[in-house]
Enzyme design. Structure first.
Site, PDB file in Angstrom:
ATOM      1  N   LYS A  49       0.837  -1.207   0.000  1.00 18.53           N
ATOM      2  CA  LYS A  49       0.000   0.000   0.000  1.00 18.53           C
ATOM      3  C   LYS A  49       0.870   1.256   0.000  1.00 18.53           C
ATOM      4  CE  LYS A  49      -3.904  -2.386   1.980  1.00 18.53           C
ATOM      5  NZ  LYS A  49      -4.944  -2.564   2.981  1.00 18.53           N
ATOM      6  N   GLN A  93      -5.213  -1.494   9.284  1.00 18.39           N
ATOM      7  CA  GLN A  93      -5.102  -2.832   8.682  1.00 18.39           C
ATOM      8  C   GLN A  93      -5.666  -3.894   9.627  1.00 18.39           C
ATOM      9  OE1 GLN A  93      -4.043  -3.214   5.560  1.00 18.39           O
ATOM     10  NE2 GLN A  93      -4.032  -5.427   5.490  1.00 18.39           N
ATOM     11  N   ASP A 116     -11.707   2.423   3.488  1.00 18.67           N
ATOM     12  CA  ASP A 116     -12.055   1.004   3.354  1.00 18.67           C
ATOM     13  C   ASP A 116     -13.570   0.810   3.186  1.00 18.67           C
ATOM     14  OD1 ASP A 116      -9.774  -0.671   3.534  1.00 18.67           O
ATOM     15  OD2 ASP A 116      -9.584  -0.227   5.678  1.00 18.67           O
TER      16      ASP A 116
HETATM   17  N1  L34 Z   1      -8.397  -2.470   6.834  1.00 20.91           N
HETATM   18  N2  L34 Z   1      -7.611  -4.568   6.300  1.00 20.91           N
HETATM   19  C1  L34 Z   1      -8.115  -3.395   5.896  1.00 20.91           C
HETATM   20  N3  L34 Z   1      -8.351  -3.115   4.594  1.00 20.91           N
HETATM   21  C2  L34 Z   1      -8.068  -4.031   3.637  1.00 20.91           C
HETATM   22  O1  L34 Z   1      -8.358  -3.779   2.364  1.00 20.91           O
HETATM   23  C3  L34 Z   1      -7.507  -5.255   4.014  1.00 20.91           C
HETATM   24  N4  L34 Z   1      -7.126  -6.215   3.098  1.00 20.91           N
HETATM   25  C4  L34 Z   1      -7.310  -7.625   3.435  1.00 20.91           C
HETATM   26  C5  L34 Z   1      -6.667  -7.850   4.811  1.00 20.91           C
HETATM   27  N5  L34 Z   1      -6.893  -6.753   5.738  1.00 20.91           N
HETATM   28  C6  L34 Z   1      -7.319  -5.515   5.378  1.00 20.91           C
HETATM   29  C7  L34 Z   1      -6.052  -6.094   2.296  1.00 20.91           C
HETATM   30  O2  L34 Z   1      -5.473  -5.044   2.108  1.00 20.91           O
HETATM   31  C8  L34 Z   1      -6.548  -8.318   2.326  1.00 20.91           C
HETATM   32  N6  L34 Z   1      -5.729  -7.275   1.734  1.00 20.91           N
HETATM   33  C9  L34 Z   1      -4.714  -7.488   0.774  1.00 20.91           C
HETATM   34  C10 L34 Z   1      -4.042  -6.443   0.157  1.00 20.91           C
HETATM   35  C11 L34 Z   1      -3.036  -6.668  -0.768  1.00 20.91           C
HETATM   36  C12 L34 Z   1      -2.671  -7.932  -1.103  1.00 20.91           C
HETATM   37  C13 L34 Z   1      -3.333  -8.990  -0.504  1.00 20.91           C
HETATM   38  C14 L34 Z   1      -4.339  -8.769   0.415  1.00 20.91           C
HETATM   39  C15 L34 Z   1      -1.567  -8.148  -2.061  1.00 20.91           C
HETATM   40  O3  L34 Z   1      -0.783  -7.266  -2.294  1.00 20.91           O
HETATM   41  N7  L34 Z   1      -1.450  -9.362  -2.655  1.00 20.91           N
HETATM   42  C16 L34 Z   1      -0.414  -9.696  -3.602  1.00 20.91           C
HETATM   43  C17 L34 Z   1       0.574 -10.693  -3.030  1.00 20.91           C
HETATM   44  C18 L34 Z   1       1.111 -10.334  -1.699  1.00 20.91           C
HETATM   45  C19 L34 Z   1       2.153 -11.310  -1.169  1.00 20.91           C
HETATM   46  O4  L34 Z   1       3.142 -11.538  -1.888  1.00 20.91           O
HETATM   47  O5  L34 Z   1       1.943 -11.846  -0.052  1.00 20.91           O
HETATM   48  C20 L34 Z   1      -1.086 -10.342  -4.817  1.00 20.91           C
HETATM   49  O6  L34 Z   1      -0.512 -10.296  -5.891  1.00 20.91           O
HETATM   50  O7  L34 Z   1      -2.164 -10.917  -4.643  1.00 20.91           O
END
Ligand code: L34
Length: 279
Positions: A49, A93, A116
């Site tokens: 982020k 988060q 959010d």
């Molecule tokens: N308050 N909490 C709040 N807002 C959110 O919108 C979230 N979420 C979920 C968990 N808690 C939260 C997220 O940000 C899930 N989430 C989230 C955000 C980004 C990624 C995954 C989940 C992400 O960047 N995923 C990458 C891989 C990351 C890695 O290598 O571990 C992807 O390509 O899917």
């Protein structure tokens, strides 16, 4: 053979649009990102982020608080951020440590800075269709569906999972686009049969290999919101990709599907928050 939906590419385009708008209008936009404790996955997401903020020309303010932070301390921080004119969006988060009640923290965030869209006021606005922010993950899923050229109207859509963060708002957004929506969960009878009706299947369960080929209709659009680690500690979604992919028309990968979209939509919401606060 399904077409793989490239969440990275779609998210990149959205971030570029946000950046262009901020530059064009010479805006100063700020996002406060609060993380409590040492959850490794949360750490990765929060770093992503921050990077996205940089790419969009948004100032990020990180608050990394220790596990022992009290509910009162966290609420006091949120109140301070509510009053800080440099902060347009506040993101706490999740998950939070067990001794902190998430509901109380979410309630403390000013609805105008709730990027959010978790606050009850924003949830209610989404339900009645009078909203400013859309919740990031479901909004990102809608963008991915649109990117395939699929028209949602009249389609059978099945959402697996009924969380406040994904399942419930996901169903609402599909409904707003005139889909016929079914929400499945752990008490659903004949889950595979219900899922097989879906033209668009969205899985937000949080279990690796949960969605198998027998649950998927030939030609369905399959969106995998899951973010799990398998036995080899490898990142994977809810969908048994190798067996579902040949049946689907479109499918999202994990990583590189919904995850990057969640972040891109957060950038969009932060810009929207700035606009709302400037009115
Ligand atoms: N308050 N909490 C709040 N807002 C959110 O919108 C979230 N979420 C979920 C968990 N808690 C939260 C997220 O940000 C899930 N989430 C989230 C955000 C980004 C990624 C995954 C989940 C992400 O960047 N995923 C990458 C891989 C990351 C890695 O290598 O571990 C992807 O390509 O899917």
């Amino acid at each position: 053979m399904a077409k793989i939906i490239d969440g990275k590419a779609v998210s990149q385009k959205i971030k570029e649009e946000v950046r262009a708008e901020i530059e064009r209008d010479g805006l100063k936009v700020g996002l406060a990102v609060v993380i409590v404790g040492n959850n490794q996955a949360s750490r990765v997401y929060v770093n992503n982020k921050k990077k996205a903020c940089e790419a969009c020309g948004i100032q990020s303010y990180e608050y990394a608080l220790p596990e022992e932070t009290t509910e009162k301390e966290l609420r006091d921080l949120v109140r301070t951020l509510n009053d800080d004119p440099n902060v347009n969006g506040i993101l706490v988060q999740l998950p939070l440590p067990k001794h902190i009640t998430e509901k109380k923290i979410i309630k403390t965030i000013s609805p105008k800075k709730d990027v959010d869209a978790f606050h009850a006021e924003n949830v209610g606005r989404i339900v009645i269709g009078n909203y400013a922010f859309l919740p990031c993950t479901p909004a990102g899923v809608m963008e991915l569906i649109h990117s395939t050229g699929t028209d949602v109207e009249g389609k059978e859509c099945v959402v697996i999972g009924r969380s406040n963060i994904v399942g419930k708002p996901m169903a609402m957004l599909l409904l707003h686009e005139n889909a016929t929506v079914t929400i499945c969960h752990s008490h659903t009878k004949n889950l595979a049969e219900v899922c097989r009706r879906a033209d668009i299947l969205v899985s937000a369960v949080g279990k690796a290999d949960f969605v198998t080929a027998d649950m998927v209709k030939e030609g369905a659009v399959v969106i995998d919101v899951g973010m799990n680690r398998n036995a080899e500690n490898k990142l994977c979604g809810d969908v048994k990709f190798d067996e579902v992919e040949p049946k689907a028309s479109y499918i999202t990968p994990v990583p590189g599907g919904v995850g990057p979209m969640t972040i891109a939509m957060l950038m969009k919401n932060t810009l929207m928050a700035k606009r709302l606060q400037s009115k």
